[in-house]
Design a protein around this motif. Structure first.
Motif, PDB file in Angstrom:
ATOM      1  N   TYR A 159     -14.136 -39.339  45.161  1.00  0.00           N
ATOM      2  CA  TYR A 159     -13.690 -38.069  45.743  1.00  0.00           C
ATOM      3  C   TYR A 159     -12.173 -37.922  45.811  1.00  0.00           C
ATOM      4  CZ  TYR A 159     -18.525 -37.073  46.823  1.00  0.00           C
ATOM      5  OH  TYR A 159     -19.860 -36.820  46.714  1.00  0.00           O
ATOM      6  N   PHE A 160     -11.456 -39.009  45.614  1.00  0.00           N
ATOM      7  CA  PHE A 160      -9.993 -38.910  45.587  1.00  0.00           C
ATOM      8  C   PHE A 160      -9.443 -39.031  44.160  1.00  0.00           C
ATOM      9  CE2 PHE A 160     -10.049 -40.844  50.097  1.00  0.00           C
ATOM     10  CZ  PHE A 160     -10.116 -39.585  50.684  1.00  0.00           C
ATOM     11  N   ASP A 161     -10.338 -39.046  43.187  1.00  0.00           N
ATOM     12  CA  ASP A 161      -9.890 -39.299  41.806  1.00  0.00           C
ATOM     13  C   ASP A 161      -8.797 -38.333  41.354  1.00  0.00           C
ATOM     14  OD1 ASP A 161     -11.574 -41.384  41.722  1.00  0.00           O
ATOM     15  OD2 ASP A 161     -12.932 -40.577  40.195  1.00  0.00           O
ATOM     16  N   GLU A 162      -8.971 -37.062  41.723  1.00  0.00           N
ATOM     17  CA  GLU A 162      -7.973 -36.065  41.297  1.00  0.00           C
ATOM     18  C   GLU A 162      -6.606 -36.318  41.930  1.00  0.00           C
ATOM     19  OE1 GLU A 162      -9.609 -32.215  42.301  1.00  0.00           O
ATOM     20  OE2 GLU A 162     -11.576 -33.071  41.798  1.00  0.00           O
ATOM     21  N   LEU A 163      -6.587 -37.064  43.046  1.00  0.00           N
ATOM     22  CA  LEU A 163      -5.316 -37.304  43.733  1.00  0.00           C
ATOM     23  C   LEU A 163      -4.613 -38.551  43.190  1.00  0.00           C
ATOM     24  CD1 LEU A 163      -6.517 -36.709  47.417  1.00  0.00           C
ATOM     25  CD2 LEU A 163      -5.903 -35.017  45.680  1.00  0.00           C
ATOM     26  N   ALA A 164      -5.299 -39.237  42.265  1.00  0.00           N
ATOM     27  CA  ALA A 164      -4.717 -40.455  41.671  1.00  0.00           C
ATOM     28  C   ALA A 164      -4.294 -41.460  42.736  1.00  0.00           C
ATOM     29  CB  ALA A 164      -3.542 -40.103  40.745  1.00  0.00           C
ATOM     30  N   ILE A 165      -5.186 -41.641  43.739  1.00  0.00           N
ATOM     31  CA  ILE A 165      -4.921 -42.665  44.761  1.00  0.00           C
ATOM     32  C   ILE A 165      -5.921 -43.785  44.566  1.00  0.00           C
ATOM     33  CG2 ILE A 165      -4.935 -43.162  47.233  1.00  0.00           C
ATOM     34  CD1 ILE A 165      -4.112 -40.237  47.688  1.00  0.00           C
ATOM     35  N   ASP A 166      -5.407 -44.966  44.392  1.00  0.00           N
ATOM     36  CA  ASP A 166      -6.253 -46.118  44.157  1.00  0.00           C
ATOM     37  C   ASP A 166      -7.067 -46.443  45.408  1.00  0.00           C
ATOM     38  OD1 ASP A 166      -6.085 -48.624  41.982  1.00  0.00           O
ATOM     39  OD2 ASP A 166      -6.871 -49.111  43.983  1.00  0.00           O
ATOM     40  N   SER A 167      -8.325 -46.786  45.243  1.00  0.00           N
ATOM     41  CA  SER A 167      -9.164 -47.025  46.423  1.00  0.00           C
ATOM     42  C   SER A 167      -8.740 -48.277  47.190  1.00  0.00           C
ATOM     43  CB  SER A 167     -10.639 -47.123  46.042  1.00  0.00           C
ATOM     44  OG  SER A 167     -10.824 -48.215  45.185  1.00  0.00           O
ATOM     45  N   THR A 168      -7.966 -49.156  46.557  1.00  0.00           N
ATOM     46  CA  THR A 168      -7.512 -50.347  47.299  1.00  0.00           C
ATOM     47  C   THR A 168      -6.603 -49.968  48.474  1.00  0.00           C
ATOM     48  OG1 THR A 168      -5.611 -50.641  45.833  1.00  0.00           O
ATOM     49  CG2 THR A 168      -7.618 -51.856  45.278  1.00  0.00           C
ATOM     50  N   VAL A 169      -5.984 -48.787  48.396  1.00  0.00           N
ATOM     51  CA  VAL A 169      -5.153 -48.308  49.516  1.00  0.00           C
ATOM     52  C   VAL A 169      -5.972 -48.253  50.814  1.00  0.00           C
ATOM     53  CG1 VAL A 169      -4.041 -46.205  50.412  1.00  0.00           C
ATOM     54  CG2 VAL A 169      -3.548 -47.005  48.088  1.00  0.00           C
ATOM     55  N   PHE A 170      -7.275 -47.996  50.647  1.00  0.00           N
ATOM     56  CA  PHE A 170      -8.138 -47.850  51.824  1.00  0.00           C
ATOM     57  C   PHE A 170      -8.855 -49.154  52.177  1.00  0.00           C
ATOM     58  CE2 PHE A 170      -7.853 -43.711  49.706  1.00  0.00           C
ATOM     59  CZ  PHE A 170      -7.289 -42.981  50.740  1.00  0.00           C
ATOM     60  N   ALA A 171      -8.736 -50.151  51.312  1.00  0.00           N
ATOM     61  CA  ALA A 171      -9.408 -51.437  51.549  1.00  0.00           C
ATOM     62  C   ALA A 171      -8.411 -52.437  52.095  1.00  0.00           C
ATOM     63  CB  ALA A 171     -10.014 -51.940  50.242  1.00  0.00           C
ATOM     64  N   GLN A 172      -7.749 -52.043  53.161  1.00  0.00           N
ATOM     65  CA  GLN A 172      -6.655 -52.838  53.710  1.00  0.00           C
ATOM     66  C   GLN A 172      -6.902 -53.099  55.187  1.00  0.00           C
ATOM     67  OE1 GLN A 172      -3.968 -53.872  51.954  1.00  0.00           O
ATOM     68  NE2 GLN A 172      -4.610 -52.863  50.057  1.00  0.00           N
ATOM     69  N   PRO A 173      -6.365 -54.208  55.707  1.00  0.00           N
ATOM     70  CA  PRO A 173      -6.540 -54.503  57.138  1.00  0.00           C
ATOM     71  C   PRO A 173      -5.575 -53.754  58.048  1.00  0.00           C
ATOM     72  CG  PRO A 173      -5.387 -56.300  56.076  1.00  0.00           C
ATOM     73  CD  PRO A 173      -5.718 -55.307  54.986  1.00  0.00           C
ATOM     74  N   THR A 174      -4.638 -52.997  57.464  1.00  0.00           N
ATOM     75  CA  THR A 174      -3.741 -52.146  58.259  1.00  0.00           C
ATOM     76  C   THR A 174      -3.542 -50.841  57.493  1.00  0.00           C
ATOM     77  OG1 THR A 174      -1.655 -52.831  57.231  1.00  0.00           O
ATOM     78  CG2 THR A 174      -2.445 -54.173  59.085  1.00  0.00           C
ATOM     79  N   LEU A 175      -2.964 -49.854  58.188  1.00  0.00           N
ATOM     80  CA  LEU A 175      -2.682 -48.565  57.550  1.00  0.00           C
ATOM     81  C   LEU A 175      -1.386 -48.574  56.747  1.00  0.00           C
ATOM     82  CD1 LEU A 175      -3.530 -46.079  60.477  1.00  0.00           C
ATOM     83  CD2 LEU A 175      -4.858 -46.430  58.375  1.00  0.00           C
ATOM     84  N   ASN A 176      -0.645 -49.677  56.759  1.00  0.00           N
ATOM     85  CA  ASN A 176       0.701 -49.640  56.178  1.00  0.00           C
ATOM     86  C   ASN A 176       0.727 -49.150  54.736  1.00  0.00           C
ATOM     87  OD1 ASN A 176       0.784 -51.295  58.581  1.00  0.00           O
ATOM     88  ND2 ASN A 176       2.885 -51.807  58.035  1.00  0.00           N
ATOM     89  N   THR A 177      -0.207 -49.610  53.916  1.00  0.00           N
ATOM     90  CA  THR A 177      -0.213 -49.186  52.506  1.00  0.00           C
ATOM     91  C   THR A 177      -0.511 -47.692  52.402  1.00  0.00           C
ATOM     92  OG1 THR A 177      -1.059 -51.369  51.978  1.00  0.00           O
ATOM     93  CG2 THR A 177      -1.123 -49.732  50.221  1.00  0.00           C
ATOM     94  N   PHE A 178      -1.482 -47.243  53.158  1.00  0.00           N
ATOM     95  CA  PHE A 178      -1.806 -45.808  53.172  1.00  0.00           C
ATOM     96  C   PHE A 178      -0.592 -45.002  53.645  1.00  0.00           C
ATOM     97  CE2 PHE A 178      -3.508 -42.162  55.694  1.00  0.00           C
ATOM     98  CZ  PHE A 178      -3.967 -41.408  54.623  1.00  0.00           C
ATOM     99  N   ILE A 179       0.044 -45.462  54.698  1.00  0.00           N
ATOM    100  CA  ILE A 179       1.231 -44.758  55.206  1.00  0.00           C
ATOM    101  C   ILE A 179       2.292 -44.663  54.116  1.00  0.00           C
ATOM    102  CG2 ILE A 179       3.148 -44.898  56.864  1.00  0.00           C
ATOM    103  CD1 ILE A 179       1.169 -46.197  58.852  1.00  0.00           C
ATOM    104  N   GLY A 180       2.420 -45.732  53.342  1.00  0.00           N
ATOM    105  CA  GLY A 180       3.428 -45.781  52.290  1.00  0.00           C
ATOM    106  C   GLY A 180       3.227 -44.753  51.187  1.00  0.00           C
ATOM    107  N   LEU A 181       2.051 -44.142  51.112  1.00  0.00           N
ATOM    108  CA  LEU A 181       1.838 -43.097  50.107  1.00  0.00           C
ATOM    109  C   LEU A 181       2.766 -41.909  50.319  1.00  0.00           C
ATOM    110  CD1 LEU A 181      -2.073 -42.827  49.933  1.00  0.00           C
ATOM    111  CD2 LEU A 181      -0.567 -43.966  48.294  1.00  0.00           C
TER     112      LEU A 181
END
Lengths: 390, 390
Positions: free
Chosen positions: A33-55
């Motif tokens: 569902y995020f394919d069009e946004l070109a966001i890798d799913s590993t961003v969400f497979a993290q123990p903290t939000l830091n990677t997601f925040i870094g987007l």
């Protein structure tokens, strides 16, 4: 709002709170569902939000738009996988949502600063001369920031005994402090200040924050270099971070600032947020008492001013850093954000429904902060933060 | 002593300083010299020492023994690869040796505390009542700790102008602070204090540390919550960390502590270290002047007492945390560890060979701290820490 959750022994990952459900964003991403946004799913497979925040904010907005679209229920495919990607919040374990590099605590609640000043320096002006010129702050301890629901151990330490000599023992003046935490969303290089009108770009989101304080330890230790062991035994952060964007409907002008701040603190638009907040005390006997109601617009300094001041000498902020506002008190006794103020430094005990009284926290007491914005029919809840004294 | 170095575009890795040479420990490990110790070579292929530190003291000792054996030159194979595994220090770039979680600054230099007290509170006792009861400390900024040789940008900020009103501008009272940094070698869980007699097990090593300070900014901001922008623009850490073990020959009893500290601060063995330290000022005109000579045994509180106090309320330390001692001044004017003290708060300018004077640092000034232990013919050098004001 976003947080880090786990359940059934699966590793922690990013979730979106949706009512009493949590949307598993790793699964949403893996399902494409995020394919069009070109966001890798590993961003969400993290123990903290830091990677997601870094987007960054522009991609957070795309994620949010996509999620809003999916959550409106118009996507039939998405509706079919509902049971797979929503987890009831009661089933999960929540984790500290960010890896905190540094933690700074401001003192931006002017009524709190006045109340404390009156108690500690009764014969002087309650506010020190610098207060209305700068957002006063100090560095706190990052390592002891814990996620909401982590039990809070009453600290032991030195404080002055009845004969004015230092004694060692468990704190007898354990307190909460009602604060908001800003979660830094973007880094600035060392040596490059952040202008006040760009400062909100550096805030990922906001969360309720309890800066537990041992007043007896603090009072004895804090001169001349500020609070240390009176604070660093624990601070509780909500498991859920609300992106700053979502608080836009509650933007308001803050208090009139006199004298006019120096130019680096002058902002060109309203930069306060009207967020209602309340403190709930749950006693061992099962009573639940709202002991304070206040609002974030009582802060003297805005979030943007805090960031501009913090960095004006070149200090660098990093993604995941916590900037807390300091205790938020209103201007009436029922709106104070700490027991120190609510009990008049122990002189006016609070009377609870179970016929006990409180000046400071008792073992077994559970404290919950709640917060929300409400304006023109729009309501946005902040995530609770709770802790029980053991 | 250990540090992180890189050269010729290769990634940073762990090195051992050996005279003017650096021994590449990743290569030593890849060549199999640590095979018997069962230490994976990836431990040395890291951009910080944190993983190496995490091996623990018993394995650090094994590494040290093995290296001593190899460096004695009795191993013919090792001698053959000499040119491959030693790099001249002048060829490398040094990196911040540890990833710092939290940074704490103590105030354990009693002569410094007295000197500052006399200047700032001339009509009162120079030491505040808590000073001899606890190692006073505050939390500092971890993100702005930089490795030696990083240029130091003069910070701008608020301070009081001639008419006692706050003005904004570049600091006019930029200073150094001569300190030692302890690098934490082991973590304690939140809520579990470290007993004073076990505290040294939690120190990986020691390094020279310059806690640059803007005195004008600090003076205006620091009440009531302590230093903030006056300190957080930069602190310089030596590139080289000396394991605490190697300072054993210099262990001495510290100053007699009166009153006797509370039991949690009472240690059963001498826990101070006699380390000579000096401050060198290099001016733009090329002069190099030693402006202060002091010794770490002037610290009132020991390293072990600092750690016992820091954790007594339950605060958790993590590998790589920096605990700095605070400014180390001796009891004579030539032994003061800051320009604030050396210049009597600006009233006694230092006269330099190039006929200029200093009350505080000028642009282009370069400050170097050196340190070493010397006892019974054994000398151990600490790594320098330098910075140039731009």
């Amino acid at each position: 709002m976003y947080g880090i959750f786990s359940y059934d022994n699966a590793p922690p990952r990013v979730g979106l709170k949706h009512g009493s459900q949590i949307l598993d964003l790793e699964l949403v991403s893996l399902l494409g569902y995020f394919d069009e946004l070109a966001i890798d799913s590993t961003v969400f497979a993290q123990p903290t939000l830091n990677t997601f925040i870094g987007l960054g904010k522009s991609r957070h907005r795309l994620v949010r738009e996509r999620l809003d679209e999916l959550l409106r229920g118009e996507n039939t495919e998405f509706s079919k996988v509902h049971d797979q990607i929503f987890i009831n919040a009661s089933r999960v374990t929540m984790h500290l949502p960010v890896q905190v590099g540094d933690y700074t605590d401001f003192y931006a609640g002017i009524h709190h600063a006045e109340n404390v000043g009156r108690m500690f320096r009764p014969d002087a002006e309650p506010l020190l001369p610098n207060y209305r010129h700068m957002p006063v702050a100090y560095h706190g301890r990052a390592s002891s920031i814990v996620v909401s629901e982590t039990p809070i151990q009453r600290p032991s330490g030195q404080y002055l005994g009845p004969d004015n000599q230092p004694v060692f023992g468990p704190s007898t003046a354990l307190d909460f402090e009602l604060e908001l935490a800003l979660i830094v969303g973007k880094s600035n290089p060392l040596g490059e200040p952040i202008p006040v009108d760009e400062a909100e770009d550096f805030i990922f989101g906001v969360a309720l924050f309890n800066d537990w304080s041992a007043r007896d330890i603090q009072r004895w230790e804090y001169q001349p270099l500020g609070p240390f062991l009176g604070k660093n035994f624990a601070s509780s952060l909500s498991a859920w971070i609300v992106p700053l964007d979502e608080l836009e409907p509650f933007r308001v002008a803050g208090p009139h600032q006199t004298p006019t701040p120096l130019p680096y603190l002058q902002q060109s638009k309203p930069a306060h947020f009207s967020l209602d907040m309340e403190v709930v005390l749950h006693t061992k006997t099962g009573d639940e008492v709202i002991i304070s109601r206040t609002n974030a617009q009582y802060l003297y300094w805005s979030f943007a001013q805090m960031i501009a001041h913090h960095t004006v000498g070149g200090c660098n902020l990093n993604i995941g850093d916590v900037l807390a506002t300091g205790t938020i008190s209103g201007d009436t006794p029922g709106s104070y954000g700490s027991l120190l103020e609510l009990s008049g430094n122990g002189t006016r005990p609070l009377h609870l429904p179970d016929a006990t009284t409180r000046t400071f926290l008792a073992d077994g007491d559970r404290v919950t902060f709640r917060g929300w914005g409400f304006s023109d029919g729009i309501r946005v809840d902040l995530g609770d933060v709770s802790g029980t004294i053991r």
